[in-house]
Structure formats: C-alpha cells, structure tokens
Enzyme design. Sequence first.
Site, PDB file in Angstrom:
ATOM      1  CB  SER A  96      -0.867   0.012   1.266  1.00 45.63           C
ATOM      2  OG  SER A  96      -1.508   1.260   1.415  1.00 45.63           O
ATOM      3  CE1 TYR A 107      -3.725  -2.336   5.477  1.00 46.09           C
ATOM      4  CE2 TYR A 107      -3.383   0.009   5.081  1.00 46.09           C
ATOM      5  CZ  TYR A 107      -3.661  -1.259   4.599  1.00 46.09           C
ATOM      6  OH  TYR A 107      -3.845  -1.460   3.250  1.00 46.09           O
TER       7      TYR A 107
HETATM    8  N1  LIG Z   1      -8.899  -0.939  -0.764  1.00 50.89           N
HETATM    9  C1  LIG Z   1      -7.885  -0.090  -0.605  1.00 50.89           C
HETATM   10  O1  LIG Z   1      -8.070   1.145  -0.611  1.00 50.89           O
HETATM   11  C2  LIG Z   1      -6.479  -0.615  -0.460  1.00 50.89           C
HETATM   12  C3  LIG Z   1      -5.419   0.317  -0.523  1.00 50.89           C
HETATM   13  C4  LIG Z   1      -4.108  -0.145  -0.391  1.00 50.89           C
HETATM   14  C5  LIG Z   1      -3.863  -1.497  -0.204  1.00 50.89           C
HETATM   15  N2  LIG Z   1      -4.912  -2.391  -0.138  1.00 50.89           N
HETATM   16  C6  LIG Z   1      -4.586  -3.801   0.087  1.00 50.89           C
HETATM   17  O2  LIG Z   1      -5.239  -4.605  -0.874  1.00 50.89           O
HETATM   18  C7  LIG Z   1      -5.432  -5.920  -0.349  1.00 50.89           C
HETATM   19  C8  LIG Z   1      -6.859  -6.368  -0.618  1.00 50.89           C
HETATM   20  O3  LIG Z   1      -7.750  -5.519   0.092  1.00 50.89           O
HETATM   21  P1  LIG Z   1      -9.212  -5.125  -0.447  1.00 50.89           P
HETATM   22  O4  LIG Z   1      -9.276  -3.651  -0.424  1.00 50.89           O
HETATM   23  O5  LIG Z   1      -9.525  -5.838  -1.682  1.00 50.89           O
HETATM   24  O6  LIG Z   1     -10.115  -5.625   0.798  1.00 50.89           O
HETATM   25  P2  LIG Z   1     -11.075  -6.881   0.980  1.00 50.89           P
HETATM   26  O7  LIG Z   1     -12.171  -6.852  -0.028  1.00 50.89           O
HETATM   27  O8  LIG Z   1     -11.442  -6.872   2.423  1.00 50.89           O
HETATM   28  O9  LIG Z   1     -10.152  -8.137   0.639  1.00 50.89           O
HETATM   29  C9  LIG Z   1      -9.298  -8.727   1.581  1.00 50.89           C
HETATM   30  C10 LIG Z   1      -9.013 -10.153   1.140  1.00 50.89           C
HETATM   31  O10 LIG Z   1      -8.090 -10.703   2.099  1.00 50.89           O
HETATM   32  C11 LIG Z   1      -8.622 -11.941   2.549  1.00 50.89           C
HETATM   33  N3  LIG Z   1      -8.218 -12.222   3.916  1.00 50.89           N
HETATM   34  C12 LIG Z   1      -8.359 -11.443   5.028  1.00 50.89           C
HETATM   35  N4  LIG Z   1      -7.937 -12.098   6.112  1.00 50.89           N
HETATM   36  C13 LIG Z   1      -7.535 -13.317   5.682  1.00 50.89           C
HETATM   37  C14 LIG Z   1      -7.007 -14.467   6.352  1.00 50.89           C
HETATM   38  N5  LIG Z   1      -6.832 -14.495   7.685  1.00 50.89           N
HETATM   39  N6  LIG Z   1      -6.679 -15.557   5.608  1.00 50.89           N
HETATM   40  C15 LIG Z   1      -6.873 -15.552   4.267  1.00 50.89           C
HETATM   41  N7  LIG Z   1      -7.363 -14.497   3.584  1.00 50.89           N
HETATM   42  C16 LIG Z   1      -7.699 -13.401   4.297  1.00 50.89           C
HETATM   43  C17 LIG Z   1     -10.142 -11.779   2.444  1.00 50.89           C
HETATM   44  O11 LIG Z   1     -10.762 -13.062   2.350  1.00 50.89           O
HETATM   45  P3  LIG Z   1     -11.575 -13.792   3.520  1.00 50.89           P
HETATM   46  O12 LIG Z   1     -12.191 -12.737   4.386  1.00 50.89           O
HETATM   47  O13 LIG Z   1     -12.586 -14.608   2.761  1.00 50.89           O
HETATM   48  O14 LIG Z   1     -10.573 -14.634   4.215  1.00 50.89           O
HETATM   49  C18 LIG Z   1     -10.257 -11.018   1.130  1.00 50.89           C
HETATM   50  O15 LIG Z   1     -10.242 -11.911   0.046  1.00 50.89           O
HETATM   51  C19 LIG Z   1      -5.073  -5.834   1.148  1.00 50.89           C
HETATM   52  O16 LIG Z   1      -3.771  -6.372   1.343  1.00 50.89           O
HETATM   53  C20 LIG Z   1      -5.079  -4.336   1.424  1.00 50.89           C
HETATM   54  O17 LIG Z   1      -4.221  -3.984   2.485  1.00 50.89           O
HETATM   55  C21 LIG Z   1      -6.208  -1.976  -0.270  1.00 50.89           C
END
Ligand SMILES: NC(=O)c1ccc[n+]([C@@H]2O[C@H](COP(=O)([O-])OP(=O)(O)OC[C@H]3O[C@@H](n4cnc5c(N)ncnc54)[C@H](OP(=O)(O)O)[C@@H]3O)[C@@H](O)[C@H]2O)c1
Length: 239
Positions: free
Chosen positions: A134, A147
């Site tokens: 990120s 985070y």
């Molecule tokens: N959205 C943003 O603005 C943003 C910005 C910068 C970086 N990111 C990064 O992008 C990545 C994806 O985030 P997102 O925004 O797409 O959010 P999201 O929709 O909440 O996706 C998170 C994913 O991680 C999985 N996950 C969480 N805990 C887990 C565990 N204990 N074991 C296995 N899988 C797990 C979830 O699956 P389950 O719950 O089914 O396990 C889900 O598939 C993250 O690393 C986040 O830090 C997001």
Amino acid sequence: MTEQTAVIVGASSGIGEALARELADRGYALGLTARREERLRAIADELPTETHVAGMDVTETAAARETFHALAADMGGADVVVLNAGVAPDNRDLDWGPARDTIDVNVRGFTALATAAAAHFAAQGSGHLVGVSSVAAHVGNPVVPAYHGSKAYVSNYLEGLRYRFADHPADVTVTTIEPGYVDTDLATGELWLVPVETAAEQIADGIAAERRHVYVSKRWRLIAWALKALPDAALRRLT
Ligand SMILES: NC(=O)c1ccc[n+]([C@@H]2O[C@H](COP(=O)([O-])OP(=O)(O)OC[C@H]3O[C@@H](n4cnc5c(N)ncnc54)[C@H](OP(=O)(O)O)[C@@H]3O)[C@@H](O)[C@H]2O)c1
C-alpha cells in the site's frame, strides 16, 4: 502456447476477486484462496478458465503453507503467486486486539506464504511473486499505526526478496503493488478513489510487464516521493 497459472491469496472479495476476473479474461488458469470458500466457489463458477479453489486462513500458517503447496501441485505449478490477503481494522483507541489481528494477517500470514511461494519458485526454476502492499507503507498513521507499519514491512520484505532472487539460479520476478485508495470495503479514505476493476487492470498490466513496482493509480508515485520529502510537522498535520 502453454496456459499461464496464477494463485491469488485473498481472492474472495475486493481487489483479489477483481484481479481473478481480470487474469481469467487474459487466459490464466487460477487457484483462488481465502477463508470464505463458498464465495471463492461462486467466483470460480463465473470464470472462463480452469479454476481451483482452496479454503485458507493465512494466520494458520502451517496449514496455509501446506494448502498452498497442494494447490500449486494440483495446478501443475504456479507461474504467478499474488499475496493480496490483508486487513485494516480501525484502531482509534490503540487497542492490542486490532493491532495483533493486523500483524497476524499482514505480516505473519504474508511471510508464511511469501516463503512458501519463494520455495516453490526456487524448486520450479522460475516464477513471479506479486505482493499487495500500500502507499501506506510510506508514512505513519495515528489511527491505524499497525496497518501502515505492516505495509512498510511488506514493501521492504518484497524488496529484500527481489535483491535475493537477482543473484539466484532460478528466474524469479518480484513485483510490489502499492495502491492508494481502491473502492472496496477495506478502503480507509476517498482521495483519488479508483474503481476495483481499474485497479485490477493496472495490476494485471504490471504483472504482464514484470514491473518491479506498481502504484495504483500512477499518480501515487508522486505522493510517495513527496511523503519522503515533507518535514515531520507537515506530515503530522496531514495524517
Ligand atoms: N482498498 C484499498 O483502498 C487498499 C489500498 C491499499 C492497499 N490495499 C490492500 O489490498 C489488499 C486487498 O484488500 P481489499 O481492499 O480488496 O479488501 P477486501 O475486499 O477486504 O479483501 C481482503 C481479502 O483478504 C482476505 N483475507 C483477510 N484475512 C484473511 C485471512 N486471515 N486468511 C486468508 N485471507 C484473508 C479476504 O478473504 P476472507 O475474508 O474470505 O478470508 C479477502 O479476500 C489488502 O492487502 C489491502 O491492504 C487496499
């Protein structure tokens, strides 16, 4: 041409789900993992290419690593592994619980799978590791300090792997993805909010080009650079 294969860890929603759809459209056979296995199955049913599904909690590190190796073997090897699983629980009160959960998934779980993927690629002789960090990696934050700290770890860890594989007999590429704000349930802000499909397209383009570093969207590169240059007092006011 042989079909490319990719494993996505954290593919049940948000960026991981959108990337699964994007890579399948580009012809990748996929292995999808996360805790919500039924969601993965529903996504897999809609994809045009062969898709394997495996339930995995990355915080159960021994089981998660075993599941990864079994999945990669079922797929006949993984060319690309995307480590996308992440959490960002609010922690205004600076409690241990949300901080621990963040470290468990974003640091401990991430490293368990990164080492498994690295071992897989070393044995296979090639591969492409893609880690979703990120822009948060570049600055501290008073509300979700764990985070931002965890993402600094992810970006630095990936840089270390990139240097390691530069001198390795296996041909391994390492790509660091640093999104700003992407429109998912996890997003913690709205500045330059990018639709999740656009983020997936930019990440897939970065994978295809074997880029070292991908900002989503590109303008965040400038912000990451500016964050390094700003004086501490200005950063404090900003965050
Ligand atoms: N959205 C943003 O603005 C943003 C910005 C910068 C970086 N990111 C990064 O992008 C990545 C994806 O985030 P997102 O925004 O797409 O959010 P999201 O929709 O909440 O996706 C998170 C994913 O991680 C999985 N996950 C969480 N805990 C887990 C565990 N204990 N074991 C296995 N899988 C797990 C979830 O699956 P389950 O719950 O089914 O396990 C889900 O598939 C993250 O690393 C986040 O830090 C997001």
